[in-house]
Every structure is written in C-alpha cells, then in structure tokens.
Design a protein around this motif. Structure first.
Motif, PDB file in Angstrom:
ATOM      1  N   GLY A  17       0.785  -1.228   0.000  1.00  0.00           N
ATOM      2  CA  GLY A  17       0.000   0.000   0.000  1.00  0.00           C
ATOM      3  C   GLY A  17       0.820   1.283   0.000  1.00  0.00           C
ATOM      4  O   GLY A  17       0.312   2.342   0.373  1.00  0.00           O
ATOM      5  N   CYS A  18       2.074   1.217  -0.449  1.00  0.00           N
ATOM      6  CA  CYS A  18       2.915   2.416  -0.508  1.00  0.00           C
ATOM      7  C   CYS A  18       2.526   3.330  -1.668  1.00  0.00           C
ATOM      8  O   CYS A  18       2.950   4.485  -1.710  1.00  0.00           O
ATOM      9  N   PHE A  19       1.737   2.802  -2.587  1.00  0.00           N
ATOM     10  CA  PHE A  19       1.309   3.562  -3.757  1.00  0.00           C
ATOM     11  C   PHE A  19      -0.169   3.289  -4.012  1.00  0.00           C
ATOM     12  O   PHE A  19      -0.672   2.217  -3.681  1.00  0.00           O
ATOM     13  N   GLU A  20      -0.833   4.288  -4.606  1.00  0.00           N
ATOM     14  CA  GLU A  20      -2.207   4.104  -5.067  1.00  0.00           C
ATOM     15  C   GLU A  20      -2.293   4.635  -6.488  1.00  0.00           C
ATOM     16  O   GLU A  20      -1.549   5.551  -6.859  1.00  0.00           O
ATOM     17  N   GLN A  21      -3.159   4.047  -7.269  1.00  0.00           N
ATOM     18  CA  GLN A  21      -3.313   4.514  -8.638  1.00  0.00           C
ATOM     19  C   GLN A  21      -3.922   5.912  -8.612  1.00  0.00           C
ATOM     20  O   GLN A  21      -4.857   6.176  -7.851  1.00  0.00           O
ATOM     21  N   SER A  22      -3.357   6.812  -9.426  1.00  0.00           N
ATOM     22  CA  SER A  22      -3.799   8.197  -9.419  1.00  0.00           C
ATOM     23  C   SER A  22      -3.365   8.894 -10.692  1.00  0.00           C
ATOM     24  O   SER A  22      -2.268   8.646 -11.202  1.00  0.00           O
ATOM     25  N   GLU A  23      -4.201   9.763 -11.176  1.00  0.00           N
ATOM     26  CA  GLU A  23      -3.857  10.607 -12.325  1.00  0.00           C
ATOM     27  C   GLU A  23      -3.437  11.998 -11.862  1.00  0.00           C
ATOM     28  O   GLU A  23      -3.209  12.893 -12.680  1.00  0.00           O
ATOM     29  N   GLU A  24      -3.291  12.178 -10.547  1.00  0.00           N
ATOM     30  CA  GLU A  24      -2.840  13.457 -10.002  1.00  0.00           C
ATOM     31  C   GLU A  24      -1.460  13.785 -10.583  1.00  0.00           C
ATOM     32  O   GLU A  24      -0.673  12.885 -10.892  1.00  0.00           O
ATOM     33  N   THR A  25      -1.162  15.069 -10.728  1.00  0.00           N
ATOM     34  CA  THR A  25       0.114  15.497 -11.298  1.00  0.00           C
ATOM     35  C   THR A  25       1.228  15.393 -10.262  1.00  0.00           C
ATOM     36  O   THR A  25       1.096  15.875  -9.132  1.00  0.00           O
ATOM     37  N   CYS A  26       2.329  14.780 -10.649  1.00  0.00           N
ATOM     38  CA  CYS A  26       3.493  14.631  -9.778  1.00  0.00           C
ATOM     39  C   CYS A  26       4.166  15.989  -9.591  1.00  0.00           C
ATOM     40  O   CYS A  26       4.443  16.697 -10.562  1.00  0.00           O
ATOM     41  N   ALA A  27       4.447  16.347  -8.340  1.00  0.00           N
ATOM     42  CA  ALA A  27       5.085  17.628  -8.025  1.00  0.00           C
ATOM     43  C   ALA A  27       6.537  17.683  -8.482  1.00  0.00           C
ATOM     44  O   ALA A  27       7.102  18.768  -8.614  1.00  0.00           O
ATOM     45  N   ALA A  28       7.148  16.550  -8.756  1.00  0.00           N
ATOM     46  CA  ALA A  28       8.547  16.525  -9.170  1.00  0.00           C
ATOM     47  C   ALA A  28       8.712  16.554 -10.691  1.00  0.00           C
ATOM     48  O   ALA A  28       9.511  17.317 -11.218  1.00  0.00           O
ATOM     49  N   CYS A  29       7.956  15.717 -11.399  1.00  0.00           N
ATOM     50  CA  CYS A  29       8.167  15.600 -12.851  1.00  0.00           C
ATOM     51  C   CYS A  29       7.072  16.254 -13.685  1.00  0.00           C
ATOM     52  O   CYS A  29       7.240  16.426 -14.893  1.00  0.00           O
ATOM     53  N   GLY A  30       5.931  16.589 -13.073  1.00  0.00           N
ATOM     54  CA  GLY A  30       4.856  17.254 -13.791  1.00  0.00           C
ATOM     55  C   GLY A  30       3.994  16.351 -14.651  1.00  0.00           C
ATOM     56  O   GLY A  30       3.105  16.818 -15.355  1.00  0.00           O
ATOM     57  N   ARG A  31       4.238  15.038 -14.606  1.00  0.00           N
ATOM     58  CA  ARG A  31       3.432  14.078 -15.361  1.00  0.00           C
ATOM     59  C   ARG A  31       2.371  13.470 -14.445  1.00  0.00           C
ATOM     60  O   ARG A  31       2.460  13.576 -13.220  1.00  0.00           O
ATOM     61  N   ALA A  32       1.393  12.792 -15.033  1.00  0.00           N
ATOM     62  CA  ALA A  32       0.414  12.065 -14.234  1.00  0.00           C
ATOM     63  C   ALA A  32       1.144  11.001 -13.416  1.00  0.00           C
ATOM     64  O   ALA A  32       2.036  10.315 -13.939  1.00  0.00           O
ATOM     65  N   CYS A  33       0.790  10.878 -12.149  1.00  0.00           N
ATOM     66  CA  CYS A  33       1.497   9.932 -11.273  1.00  0.00           C
ATOM     67  C   CYS A  33       1.397   8.490 -11.749  1.00  0.00           C
ATOM     68  O   CYS A  33       2.362   7.756 -11.695  1.00  0.00           O
ATOM     69  N   VAL A  34       0.256   8.054 -12.164  1.00  0.00           N
ATOM     70  CA  VAL A  34      -0.084   6.662 -12.437  1.00  0.00           C
ATOM     71  C   VAL A  34      -0.065   5.903 -11.107  1.00  0.00           C
ATOM     72  O   VAL A  34      -1.074   5.391 -10.667  1.00  0.00           O
ATOM     73  N   TRP A  35       1.099   5.833 -10.444  1.00  0.00           N
ATOM     74  CA  TRP A  35       1.225   5.269  -9.103  1.00  0.00           C
ATOM     75  C   TRP A  35       1.722   6.380  -8.181  1.00  0.00           C
ATOM     76  O   TRP A  35       2.879   6.784  -8.247  1.00  0.00           O
ATOM     77  N   LYS A  36       0.827   6.898  -7.327  1.00  0.00           N
ATOM     78  CA  LYS A  36       1.133   7.995  -6.398  1.00  0.00           C
ATOM     79  C   LYS A  36       1.633   7.422  -5.073  1.00  0.00           C
ATOM     80  O   LYS A  36       1.016   6.527  -4.495  1.00  0.00           O
ATOM     81  N   TYR A  37       2.751   7.951  -4.597  1.00  0.00           N
ATOM     82  CA  TYR A  37       3.336   7.524  -3.327  1.00  0.00           C
ATOM     83  C   TYR A  37       2.437   7.955  -2.173  1.00  0.00           C
ATOM     84  O   TYR A  37       2.014   9.103  -2.102  1.00  0.00           O
ATOM     85  N   THR A  38       2.131   7.016  -1.267  1.00  0.00           N
ATOM     86  CA  THR A  38       1.251   7.308  -0.126  1.00  0.00           C
ATOM     87  C   THR A  38       1.965   7.154   1.218  1.00  0.00           C
ATOM     88  O   THR A  38       1.351   7.347   2.260  1.00  0.00           O
ATOM     89  N   GLY A  39       3.244   6.811   1.183  1.00  0.00           N
ATOM     90  CA  GLY A  39       3.993   6.593   2.413  1.00  0.00           C
ATOM     91  C   GLY A  39       4.509   7.881   3.019  1.00  0.00           C
ATOM     92  O   GLY A  39       4.262   8.979   2.520  1.00  0.00           O
ATOM     93  N   PRO A  40       5.257   7.748   4.119  1.00  0.00           N
ATOM     94  CA  PRO A  40       5.775   8.929   4.815  1.00  0.00           C
ATOM     95  C   PRO A  40       6.901   9.612   4.033  1.00  0.00           C
ATOM     96  O   PRO A  40       7.651   8.972   3.302  1.00  0.00           O
ATOM     97  N   ILE A  41       6.953  10.937   4.181  1.00  0.00           N
ATOM     98  CA  ILE A  41       8.062  11.731   3.664  1.00  0.00           C
ATOM     99  C   ILE A  41       8.518  12.612   4.818  1.00  0.00           C
ATOM    100  O   ILE A  41       7.723  13.375   5.379  1.00  0.00           O
ATOM    101  N   TYR A  42       9.762  12.479   5.196  1.00  0.00           N
ATOM    102  CA  TYR A  42      10.336  13.294   6.259  1.00  0.00           C
ATOM    103  C   TYR A  42      11.110  14.419   5.584  1.00  0.00           C
ATOM    104  O   TYR A  42      12.188  14.193   5.020  1.00  0.00           O
TER     105      TYR A  42
END
Length: 167
Positions: A17-42
């Motif tokens: 469950g570290c990723f979920e399917q998503s078409e949200e835009t990635c903040a790093a590359c600007g493309r659709a996520c496809v697999w959006k990271y859902t885990g912790p970021i420190y």
C-alpha cells in the motif's frame, strides 16, 4: 522507466500500500502519477504534493522538496552502508508505517530488503521469518510478538533478519 518501477530494498511496496493509482500530477516531474506515493516523507515544510513512483525510484522526488533534503524513512543502519546505498534506501525506497525510528539491517555492506511485518499472511508461516523473529527474541532476552517484528532478507534471499518496532 516503467510507471511501476521495482524497488529492490522494498520489493512488495505496491502490495504493502505504498502507492495508489492516481492521475494526479506529480510535483517533481509534472506528469500524471499513475502510481502515487502514499507513504511517509520526512522533509522540511512545505511537504511536497503528489509524488509518483517513477520519481521515488530515480531520486527525482528531491525536486519537490524545498531544500532537497528528505527521507522516506525514520531509521538508522546497524552498519553504515556506502553513501550511494544509504541514499537509495533513505530517498529511493518507499517508506512504510512504523511507530518508532528503527534499525535497517545491513550485511556485507549491503542493506537488506524489507519484506513486511512478522504478522503478515505471507510471512506468518515462513520458516525463515519465524527463525529471524526467534533470533531477535533471543538477542533481546524476551519473547517478540510477530506484530512487532519487521522482516528483512538479503538480496539473494539466503538470510532473513528481524528488527523491532514497538508501539
């Protein structure tokens, strides 16, 4: 690079469950996520927006963090690996929920792969996982419930090691 890259130090990241399917835009590359990271970021605020699996895998996620300094884990190593391997684990290996900072095992200079918790269905009946929990219990001088044991294995799959995550 695939939209669902493989993570050698967390091979079950998608199943965990570290990723979920998503078409949200990635903040790093600007493309659709496809697999959006859902885990912790420190990271120092502000926290980045959506991050795709591709940017986690290639280290591009740092572009979405204001000062470029972040980690996907709250950990220490039992033996310090090379700087490149430490960065791969800390910044390019999907994180997972733990109650406390934990020790990521390293053998012969190489971090082990996280397989899951001792209570997970695929590990509960695994003889090597049970032996790793027993070895941890012996080392700690106390019984260890599988729910508190994080199971790791060497990349070649030969050895399993358990480390502790008490709540």
């Amino acid at each position: 690079m695939s939209d669902a890259p493989f993570f050698r130090f967390h091979p079950g990241a998608y199943e965990h469950g570290c990723f979920e399917q998503s078409e949200e835009t990635c903040a790093a590359c600007g493309r659709a996520c496809v697999w959006k990271y859902t885990g912790p970021i420190y990271a120092h605020p502000p926290e980045p927006g959506a991050i795709c699996a591709r940017c986690v895998a290639d280290g591009n996620a740092a572009k979405a963090v204001a000062d470029g300094g972040y980690s996907l884990h709250d950990l220490s190593f039992d033996v310090e690996p090379s700087e490149d391997l430490a960065k791969e684990v800390e910044q390019r290996t999907p994180g997972f929920a733990t109650y406390n900072p934990f020790v990521w095992p390293v053998r012969d200079g190489t971090p082990l792969a996280f397989l899951g918790f001792g209570e997970d269905a695929e590990l509960a009946g695994d003889a090597k996982a049970k032996a790793a929990i027993a070895a941890l219990a012996k080392e700690m001088g106390a019984e260890i419930a599988p729910v508190y044991a994080m199971i790791f294995r060497t990349l070649d799959g030969a050895d399993y090691v358990a480390t502790l995550d008490l709540d």
